[in-house]
Write a protein that holds these residues in place. Structure first.
Motif, PDB file in Angstrom:
ATOM      1  N   PHE A  30     -36.056   0.036  -5.294  1.00 50.35           N
ATOM      2  CA  PHE A  30     -34.832  -0.970  -5.692  1.00 50.35           C
ATOM      3  C   PHE A  30     -34.531  -1.856  -4.388  1.00 50.35           C
ATOM      4  CE2 PHE A  30     -30.463  -1.804  -5.925  1.00 50.35           C
ATOM      5  CZ  PHE A  30     -30.397  -2.474  -6.976  1.00 50.35           C
ATOM      6  N   PHE A  31     -34.466  -1.201  -3.289  1.00 49.24           N
ATOM      7  CA  PHE A  31     -33.851  -1.818  -2.284  1.00 49.24           C
ATOM      8  C   PHE A  31     -34.872  -2.928  -1.618  1.00 49.24           C
ATOM      9  CE2 PHE A  31     -30.473   1.057  -2.176  1.00 49.24           C
ATOM     10  CZ  PHE A  31     -29.165   0.282  -2.264  1.00 49.24           C
ATOM     11  N   VAL A  32     -36.372  -2.417  -1.903  1.00 48.71           N
ATOM     12  CA  VAL A  32     -37.406  -3.600  -1.503  1.00 48.71           C
ATOM     13  C   VAL A  32     -37.001  -4.648  -2.267  1.00 48.71           C
ATOM     14  CG1 VAL A  32     -39.936  -3.843  -1.599  1.00 48.71           C
ATOM     15  CG2 VAL A  32     -38.951  -1.769  -0.756  1.00 48.71           C
ATOM     16  N   GLY A  33     -37.257  -4.391  -3.771  1.00 46.03           N
ATOM     17  CA  GLY A  33     -37.013  -5.638  -4.554  1.00 46.03           C
ATOM     18  C   GLY A  33     -35.739  -6.291  -4.377  1.00 46.03           C
ATOM     19  N   TYR A  34     -34.531  -5.799  -4.191  1.00 55.02           N
ATOM     20  CA  TYR A  34     -33.384  -6.433  -3.609  1.00 55.02           C
ATOM     21  C   TYR A  34     -33.517  -7.280  -2.687  1.00 55.02           C
ATOM     22  CZ  TYR A  34     -28.181  -6.774  -4.331  1.00 55.02           C
ATOM     23  OH  TYR A  34     -26.850  -7.218  -4.350  1.00 55.02           O
ATOM     24  N   ARG A  35     -33.935  -6.630  -1.654  1.00 51.27           N
ATOM     25  CA  ARG A  35     -33.669  -7.236  -0.312  1.00 51.27           C
ATOM     26  C   ARG A  35     -34.872  -8.605   0.045  1.00 51.27           C
ATOM     27  NH1 ARG A  35     -28.816  -6.478   1.816  1.00 51.27           N
ATOM     28  NH2 ARG A  35     -28.481  -4.251   1.777  1.00 51.27           N
ATOM     29  N   LEU A  36     -36.066  -8.218  -0.613  1.00 48.65           N
ATOM     30  CA  LEU A  36     -37.343  -9.032  -0.368  1.00 48.65           C
ATOM     31  C   LEU A  36     -37.626 -10.118  -1.614  1.00 48.65           C
ATOM     32  CD1 LEU A  36     -39.489  -6.433   1.572  1.00 48.65           C
ATOM     33  CD2 LEU A  36     -37.706  -8.098   2.568  1.00 48.65           C
ATOM     34  N   GLY A  37     -37.168  -9.515  -2.678  1.00 51.17           N
ATOM     35  CA  GLY A  37     -37.226 -10.574  -3.727  1.00 51.17           C
ATOM     36  C   GLY A  37     -38.925 -10.865  -4.446  1.00 51.17           C
ATOM     37  N   THR A  38     -38.755 -11.715  -5.264  1.00 49.31           N
ATOM     38  CA  THR A  38     -40.074 -12.136  -5.973  1.00 49.31           C
ATOM     39  C   THR A  38     -41.147 -12.264  -5.039  1.00 49.31           C
ATOM     40  OG1 THR A  38     -38.679 -12.571  -8.059  1.00 49.31           O
ATOM     41  CG2 THR A  38     -40.921 -13.398  -7.756  1.00 49.31           C
ATOM     42  N   PRO A  39     -40.982 -13.572  -4.052  1.00 50.57           N
ATOM     43  CA  PRO A  39     -42.001 -13.828  -3.458  1.00 50.57           C
ATOM     44  C   PRO A  39     -42.723 -12.745  -2.599  1.00 50.57           C
ATOM     45  CG  PRO A  39     -40.092 -15.234  -3.000  1.00 50.57           C
ATOM     46  CD  PRO A  39     -39.715 -14.122  -3.796  1.00 50.57           C
ATOM     47  N   PHE A  40     -42.093 -11.768  -2.194  1.00 51.72           N
ATOM     48  CA  PHE A  40     -42.734 -10.463  -1.420  1.00 51.72           C
ATOM     49  C   PHE A  40     -43.406  -9.835  -2.444  1.00 51.72           C
ATOM     50  CE2 PHE A  40     -42.666  -5.965  -0.343  1.00 51.72           C
ATOM     51  CZ  PHE A  40     -43.251  -6.002   0.837  1.00 51.72           C
ATOM     52  N   LEU A  41     -43.011  -9.463  -3.694  1.00 54.35           N
ATOM     53  CA  LEU A  41     -43.582  -8.518  -4.795  1.00 54.35           C
ATOM     54  C   LEU A  41     -44.925  -9.372  -5.330  1.00 54.35           C
ATOM     55  CD1 LEU A  41     -41.026  -6.970  -6.582  1.00 54.35           C
ATOM     56  CD2 LEU A  41     -42.406  -6.238  -4.799  1.00 54.35           C
ATOM     57  N   GLU A  42     -44.833 -10.963  -5.239  1.00 58.90           N
ATOM     58  CA  GLU A  42     -45.918 -11.596  -5.883  1.00 58.90           C
ATOM     59  C   GLU A  42     -47.097 -11.536  -4.641  1.00 58.90           C
ATOM     60  OE1 GLU A  42     -44.295 -15.713  -6.760  1.00 58.90           O
ATOM     61  OE2 GLU A  42     -43.673 -14.974  -8.968  1.00 58.90           O
ATOM     62  N   GLN A  43     -46.814 -11.479  -3.535  1.00 55.15           N
ATOM     63  CA  GLN A  43     -47.678 -11.397  -2.364  1.00 55.15           C
ATOM     64  C   GLN A  43     -48.303 -10.110  -2.231  1.00 55.15           C
ATOM     65  OE1 GLN A  43     -46.848 -13.386   1.143  1.00 55.15           O
ATOM     66  NE2 GLN A  43     -48.529 -13.012   2.040  1.00 55.15           N
ATOM     67  N   TYR A  44     -47.388  -9.078  -2.243  1.00 55.28           N
ATOM     68  CA  TYR A  44     -47.914  -7.657  -1.910  1.00 55.28           C
ATOM     69  C   TYR A  44     -47.841  -6.813  -3.009  1.00 55.28           C
ATOM     70  CZ  TYR A  44     -47.395  -9.696   2.756  1.00 55.28           C
ATOM     71  OH  TYR A  44     -47.274 -10.365   3.947  1.00 55.28           O
ATOM     72  N   GLY A  45     -47.328  -7.160  -4.224  1.00 54.86           N
ATOM     73  CA  GLY A  45     -47.071  -6.208  -5.225  1.00 54.86           C
ATOM     74  C   GLY A  45     -48.409  -5.609  -5.766  1.00 54.86           C
ATOM     75  N   LYS A  46     -49.728  -6.522  -5.645  1.00 52.06           N
ATOM     76  CA  LYS A  46     -50.738  -6.021  -5.969  1.00 52.06           C
ATOM     77  C   LYS A  46     -51.187  -4.677  -5.360  1.00 52.06           C
ATOM     78  CE  LYS A  46     -53.030  -8.913  -2.339  1.00 52.06           C
ATOM     79  NZ  LYS A  46     -53.891 -10.033  -2.241  1.00 52.06           N
ATOM     80  N   TYR A  47     -50.727  -4.376  -4.147  1.00 54.45           N
ATOM     81  CA  TYR A  47     -51.211  -3.165  -3.413  1.00 54.45           C
ATOM     82  C   TYR A  47     -50.609  -2.059  -4.116  1.00 54.45           C
ATOM     83  CZ  TYR A  47     -52.707  -6.180   0.016  1.00 54.45           C
ATOM     84  OH  TYR A  47     -53.439  -7.421   0.904  1.00 54.45           O
ATOM     85  N   VAL A  48     -49.644  -2.042  -4.913  1.00 51.12           N
ATOM     86  CA  VAL A  48     -49.091  -0.953  -5.815  1.00 51.12           C
ATOM     87  C   VAL A  48     -49.078  -1.249  -7.227  1.00 51.12           C
ATOM     88  CG1 VAL A  48     -47.298  -0.231  -3.937  1.00 51.12           C
ATOM     89  CG2 VAL A  48     -46.631  -1.986  -5.668  1.00 51.12           C
ATOM     90  N   PHE A  49     -50.325  -1.877  -7.446  1.00 48.16           N
ATOM     91  CA  PHE A  49     -50.709  -2.288  -8.705  1.00 48.16           C
ATOM     92  C   PHE A  49     -49.607  -3.268  -9.651  1.00 48.16           C
ATOM     93  CE2 PHE A  49     -52.271   1.807  -7.633  1.00 48.16           C
ATOM     94  CZ  PHE A  49     -53.922   1.673  -7.792  1.00 48.16           C
ATOM     95  N   LEU A  50     -48.678  -3.594  -8.986  1.00 40.89           N
ATOM     96  CA  LEU A  50     -47.496  -4.632  -9.581  1.00 40.89           C
ATOM     97  C   LEU A  50     -48.155  -6.216  -9.638  1.00 40.89           C
ATOM     98  CD1 LEU A  50     -44.838  -4.940 -11.061  1.00 40.89           C
ATOM     99  CD2 LEU A  50     -43.827  -4.873  -8.800  1.00 40.89           C
ATOM    100  N   ASN A  51     -49.188  -6.520 -10.162  1.00 43.30           N
ATOM    101  CA  ASN A  51     -49.558  -7.864 -10.039  1.00 43.30           C
ATOM    102  C   ASN A  51     -48.505  -8.829 -10.961  1.00 43.30           C
ATOM    103  OD1 ASN A  51     -49.787  -7.888 -12.739  1.00 43.30           O
ATOM    104  ND2 ASN A  51     -52.220  -7.175 -12.473  1.00 43.30           N
ATOM    105  N   GLN A  52     -48.961 -10.124 -10.895  1.00 41.51           N
ATOM    106  CA  GLN A  52     -47.625 -11.241 -11.167  1.00 41.51           C
ATOM    107  C   GLN A  52     -47.514 -10.978 -12.820  1.00 41.51           C
ATOM    108  OE1 GLN A  52     -48.055 -15.068  -9.644  1.00 41.51           O
ATOM    109  NE2 GLN A  52     -48.980 -14.717  -7.711  1.00 41.51           N
TER     110      GLN A  52
END
Length: 200
Positions: free
Chosen positions: A68-90
């Protein structure tokens, strides 16, 4: 299932804490199976139900709180770039956001029981800036129910847990689809009724 038994023999309750923590980060670990097997093993005196519940619950809650705090602090751009490493693609990120748009914060309560959703709920809840207190309360309630259900499945049904987990997952997913259809139909009916009244 044999490999899971070996892990429990070597590391005990630590398997539950680290396994559920890892799964909450969206790393591959069969959380339901681990809880059910440990619940079954409690019948032989190897594990004790209160400790199984405690370690499973704490691992899951800490993991989802971190996401939750990863998403809260770092937001969509972070997950779009690195989410693939936890199977969270765009595409998956967009899909979970869409579900939150339809069902709101209630999704946090049931996400633990929906395959492919619980691993990403924390991340997306943070991205959507859901109030931390709201997330924490709903996450704690949903997580506790989830842990209790699967530990008791193992305790009660024992050797048949793998087949039972498969059936439970399959039909729970089906029931969620049916529920979504019913909710959408009610929403459509209510909207149509309001429109009709406005024309009068």
């Amino acid at each position: 299932m044999e490999w899971m038994n070996q892990l429990f023999e070597q590391y005990g309750y630590l398997v539950l804490f680290l396994g559920l923590f890892s799964e909450s980060l969206a790393l591959p670990f069969p959380g339901e199976l681990a809880m059910a097997i440990s619940g079954h093993m409690s019948s032989f005196g190897d594990f004790h139900i209160p400790f199984i519940i405690f370690y499973s619950y704490v691992g899951a809650i800490i993991g989802t709180t971190v996401t939750f705090f990863v998403g809260y602090r770092l937001g969509t751009p972070f997950l779009e770039q690195y989410g693939k490493y936890v199977f969270l693609n765009q595409a998956r990120l967009a899909k979970v956001k869409e579900w939150f748009g339809k069902y709101g914060n209630k999704l946090i309560l049931i996400s633990y029981f929906v395959p492919g959703l619980r691993h990403f709920t924390g991340y997306v809840s943070g991205v959507l800036k859901i109030r931390p207190r709201t997330f924490f309360v709903l996450n704690c309630i949903g997580g506790l129910v989830w842990v209790l259900v699967y530990v008791m499945i193992g305790k009660i049904f024992g050797p048949n847990i793998e087949q039972l987990l498969h059936v439970a997952t399959r039909y729970f997913a089906l029931s969620m689809v049916i529920l979504a259809v019913v909710v959408a139909a009610l929403f459509w009916f209510k909207k149509k009724r309001s429109t009709a009244k406005g024309r009068l």
